[in-house]
Design a protein around this motif. Structure first.
Motif, PDB file in Angstrom:
ATOM      1  N   ALA A 173      -9.992  -4.083  -8.019  1.00 57.28           N
ATOM      2  CA  ALA A 173      -9.674  -3.073  -8.710  1.00 57.28           C
ATOM      3  C   ALA A 173     -10.720  -3.225  -9.929  1.00 57.28           C
ATOM      4  O   ALA A 173     -10.486  -1.619 -10.819  1.00 57.28           O
ATOM      5  CB  ALA A 173      -8.261  -2.926  -9.504  1.00 57.28           C
ATOM      6  N   ARG A 174     -10.751  -4.423 -10.908  1.00 57.50           N
ATOM      7  CA  ARG A 174     -12.021  -4.366 -11.637  1.00 57.50           C
ATOM      8  C   ARG A 174     -13.409  -4.023 -11.059  1.00 57.50           C
ATOM      9  O   ARG A 174     -13.285  -2.771 -12.816  1.00 57.50           O
ATOM     10  CB  ARG A 174     -11.756  -5.808 -12.129  1.00 57.50           C
ATOM     11  N   SER A 175     -13.606  -3.640 -10.045  1.00 60.98           N
ATOM     12  CA  SER A 175     -14.505  -3.364 -10.006  1.00 60.98           C
ATOM     13  C   SER A 175     -14.844  -2.082 -10.324  1.00 60.98           C
ATOM     14  O   SER A 175     -15.846  -1.058 -10.374  1.00 60.98           O
ATOM     15  CB  SER A 175     -15.736  -4.160  -8.680  1.00 60.98           C
ATOM     16  N   GLU A 204     -14.262   5.049 -10.433  1.00 59.95           N
ATOM     17  CA  GLU A 204     -13.575   4.640  -8.960  1.00 59.95           C
ATOM     18  C   GLU A 204     -11.510   5.167  -9.380  1.00 59.95           C
ATOM     19  O   GLU A 204     -11.410   3.583  -9.389  1.00 59.95           O
ATOM     20  CB  GLU A 204     -13.730   4.245  -7.737  1.00 59.95           C
ATOM     21  N   PHE A 205     -10.469   5.745 -10.482  1.00 57.96           N
ATOM     22  CA  PHE A 205     -10.036   5.582 -10.416  1.00 57.96           C
ATOM     23  C   PHE A 205      -8.541   5.658  -9.221  1.00 57.96           C
ATOM     24  O   PHE A 205      -7.960   4.812  -9.500  1.00 57.96           O
ATOM     25  CB  PHE A 205      -9.031   6.612 -12.292  1.00 57.96           C
ATOM     26  N   GLN A 206      -8.685   6.743  -8.517  1.00 58.47           N
ATOM     27  CA  GLN A 206      -8.489   6.860  -7.499  1.00 58.47           C
ATOM     28  C   GLN A 206      -7.603   5.422  -6.625  1.00 58.47           C
ATOM     29  O   GLN A 206      -7.037   4.509  -5.772  1.00 58.47           O
ATOM     30  CB  GLN A 206      -8.548   7.828  -6.493  1.00 58.47           C
ATOM     31  N   LYS A 207      -9.400   4.350  -6.221  1.00 60.78           N
ATOM     32  CA  LYS A 207      -9.348   3.368  -5.860  1.00 60.78           C
ATOM     33  C   LYS A 207      -8.634   1.955  -6.807  1.00 60.78           C
ATOM     34  O   LYS A 207      -8.048   1.107  -5.626  1.00 60.78           O
ATOM     35  CB  LYS A 207     -11.306   2.953  -5.305  1.00 60.78           C
ATOM     36  N   THR A 208      -9.326   2.430  -7.961  1.00 59.83           N
ATOM     37  CA  THR A 208      -8.070   1.435  -9.107  1.00 59.83           C
ATOM     38  C   THR A 208      -6.827   1.254  -8.733  1.00 59.83           C
ATOM     39  O   THR A 208      -6.243   0.188  -8.428  1.00 59.83           O
ATOM     40  CB  THR A 208      -9.180   1.610 -10.636  1.00 59.83           C
ATOM     41  N   TYR A 268      -5.617  -0.355  -5.201  1.00 57.98           N
ATOM     42  CA  TYR A 268      -6.067  -1.723  -5.178  1.00 57.98           C
ATOM     43  C   TYR A 268      -4.234  -2.190  -6.089  1.00 57.98           C
ATOM     44  O   TYR A 268      -4.365  -3.374  -5.782  1.00 57.98           O
ATOM     45  CB  TYR A 268      -6.822  -2.270  -5.751  1.00 57.98           C
ATOM     46  N   CYS A 269      -4.168  -1.714  -7.141  1.00 62.88           N
ATOM     47  CA  CYS A 269      -3.346  -1.903  -7.901  1.00 62.88           C
ATOM     48  C   CYS A 269      -2.129  -2.494  -7.397  1.00 62.88           C
ATOM     49  O   CYS A 269      -1.182  -3.197  -7.591  1.00 62.88           O
ATOM     50  CB  CYS A 269      -3.356  -1.272  -9.512  1.00 62.88           C
ATOM     51  N   MET A 317       2.477  -7.349  -3.045  1.00 61.94           N
ATOM     52  CA  MET A 317       1.994  -8.718  -2.630  1.00 61.94           C
ATOM     53  C   MET A 317       3.078  -9.685  -3.623  1.00 61.94           C
ATOM     54  O   MET A 317       3.672  -9.695  -5.081  1.00 61.94           O
ATOM     55  CB  MET A 317       1.199  -9.187  -2.839  1.00 61.94           C
ATOM     56  N   GLN A 318       3.845 -10.160  -3.474  1.00 64.71           N
ATOM     57  CA  GLN A 318       5.139 -11.107  -3.776  1.00 64.71           C
ATOM     58  C   GLN A 318       4.468 -11.818  -4.553  1.00 64.71           C
ATOM     59  O   GLN A 318       3.048 -12.739  -4.168  1.00 64.71           O
ATOM     60  CB  GLN A 318       5.548 -12.142  -3.094  1.00 64.71           C
ATOM     61  N   GLY A 319       4.867 -12.093  -5.897  1.00 61.82           N
ATOM     62  CA  GLY A 319       4.414 -13.505  -6.426  1.00 61.82           C
ATOM     63  C   GLY A 319       3.482 -13.248  -7.845  1.00 61.82           C
ATOM     64  O   GLY A 319       2.632 -13.795  -8.145  1.00 61.82           O
ATOM     65  N   THR A 320       3.204 -11.673  -7.313  1.00 63.90           N
ATOM     66  CA  THR A 320       1.897 -11.234  -8.507  1.00 63.90           C
ATOM     67  C   THR A 320       2.947 -10.736 -10.292  1.00 63.90           C
ATOM     68  O   THR A 320       3.545  -9.925 -10.104  1.00 63.90           O
ATOM     69  CB  THR A 320       1.553  -9.801  -7.974  1.00 63.90           C
ATOM     70  N   THR A 321       2.049 -11.446 -10.742  1.00 61.22           N
ATOM     71  CA  THR A 321       2.693 -10.856 -12.195  1.00 61.22           C
ATOM     72  C   THR A 321       1.374  -8.904 -12.530  1.00 61.22           C
ATOM     73  O   THR A 321       0.607  -9.557 -12.397  1.00 61.22           O
ATOM     74  CB  THR A 321       2.536 -11.925 -13.344  1.00 61.22           C
TER      75      THR A 321
END
Length: 367
Positions: free
Chosen positions: A98-100, A106-110, A113-114, A120-124
């Protein structure tokens, strides 16, 4: 047993070489650090070690403005994370993807990915808000600078450089121009030492904005030009929009309204190509001021409508009083549901829930 010992030795060597690269990198020996990390990537059979060294390569190339190489390593890191079959590795890998893509605009791809990370479980996840609560904007980089000082010389100067840069931006918006200049000069000094081209460009932009705030247009222009040169070189199109906004404001101070409109037109072309609504909003606001001065009512109405369309699309208004957010310095507050309001509206409303989604919790979030 021999295989086990060989595997352990490989892991130890990988760790030692990664640490060696980090030491070189923090000592401003960037190319030597990259060479060490690339050797690790080629020779290590340890997936976790390869994942870590790919993270180092991604960070280094991001700081050097080599965003296409950053994306290349992020793709390899995702493959390595899948091999490890660990959700934490996958989360970090998708965030780097996402950062790349964000660096390459490429904001749609960003966003895609976000969203994968969010699922995903456990993501902050933390949220940044581009409102205009300048006191809060200053608080966070100041705390970052304190942390860097507290942890001492072992921490990279680059963290200090970024915190100083963000402090400079906040100080400038608060009108504390001498403080802004001091912070920006320190950030620029470190950026030059480390060859950090993206940060150099941001500092040049900040210097130009400071001189613009002082109405020193002749000093601002060459700094905008230098910032634009680096941003074009590294592909920072969002930064280019900010430069064009500053240049347009300089022309407006000199009463060169047609030249200001030329800069705005270039900025609009970039912003529309990127889908950057915040940039478009700022550009429409400048056009409104120019056409009001020129007395061209049809064009004025057109840009007023487009400005308010951007406000609506971005929901840049207080959910309680309905006033636009971002037109002036206001204290803002975000709720856990990500809706945000004027702090004074939340304090006087008396409700226990979010007025937008009616959630009961009103525990503040971070703005």
């Amino acid at each position: 047993m021999r295989l086990f010992n060989a595997w352990e030795m490989g892991q130890d060597q990988t760790k030692q070489q990664i640490e060696k690269g980090l030491h070189l990198y923090q000592s401003n020996q960037t190319e030597k650090a990259l060479q060490v990390w690339m050797r690790v990537l080629e020779k290590s059979a340890d997936p976790a070690g390869r994942f870590r060294v790919l993270g180092c390569l991604i960070t280094a190339h991001a700081e050097m403005g080599r965003y296409k190489d950053m994306l290349k390593f992020a793709v390899v890191q995702i493959d390595t994370a899948r091999e490890l079959e660990d959700p934490d590795y996958l989360t970090e890998g998708y965030l780097n993807l996402a950062r790349s893509n964000e660096k390459l605009c490429e904001f749609q791809k960003t966003i895609s990915y976000c969203k994968t990370c969010l699922n995903m479980q456990g993501t902050t996840v933390s949220l940044q808000l581009n409102g205009q609560d300048y006191e809060k904007a200053l608080f966070f980089p100041c705390k970052a600078a304190e942390l860097v000082n507290d942890y001492g010389t072992g921490w990279s100067l680059k963290y200090r450089a970024m915190s100083q840069y963000h402090m400079a931006v906040a100080y400038r918006k608060l009108g504390r121009l001498a403080d802004a200049m001091d912070c920006c000069e320190e950030s620029m000094k470190i950026a030059l030492q480390h060859g950090d081209r993206p940060l150099q460009a941001l500092c040049l932009l900040c210097f130009a904005d400071i001189h613009l705030s002082r109405k020193d247009v002749q000093t601002a222009f060459p700094r905008y030009d230098s910032a634009m040169s680096i941003m074009t070189e590294i592909g920072n199109r969002l930064g280019q929009i900010q430069v064009l906004l500053g240049v347009a404001k300089c022309w407006m101070i000199q009463k060169e309204l047609d030249k200001a409109l030329e800069s705005i037109e270039k900025g609009q072309e970039l912003a529309e190509g990127l889908g950057n609504k915040l940039g478009l909003l700022k550009l429409h606001c400048l056009c409104e001021r120019i056409y009001r001065t020129k007395g061209q009512q049809r064009e004025l109405r057109d840009h007023v409508v487009k400005f308010h369309e951007c406000v609506e699309e971005m929901e840049l208004y207080c959910g309680m009083c309905g006033e636009s957010i971002g037109e002036k310095n206001n204290q803002l507050q975000a709720l856990p549901c990500s809706h945000f309001f004027h702090l004074k509206c939340l304090q006087t409303n008396g409700t226990r829930g979010c007025p937008n989604c009616r959630r009961l919790s009103v525990k503040p979030g971070y703005v």
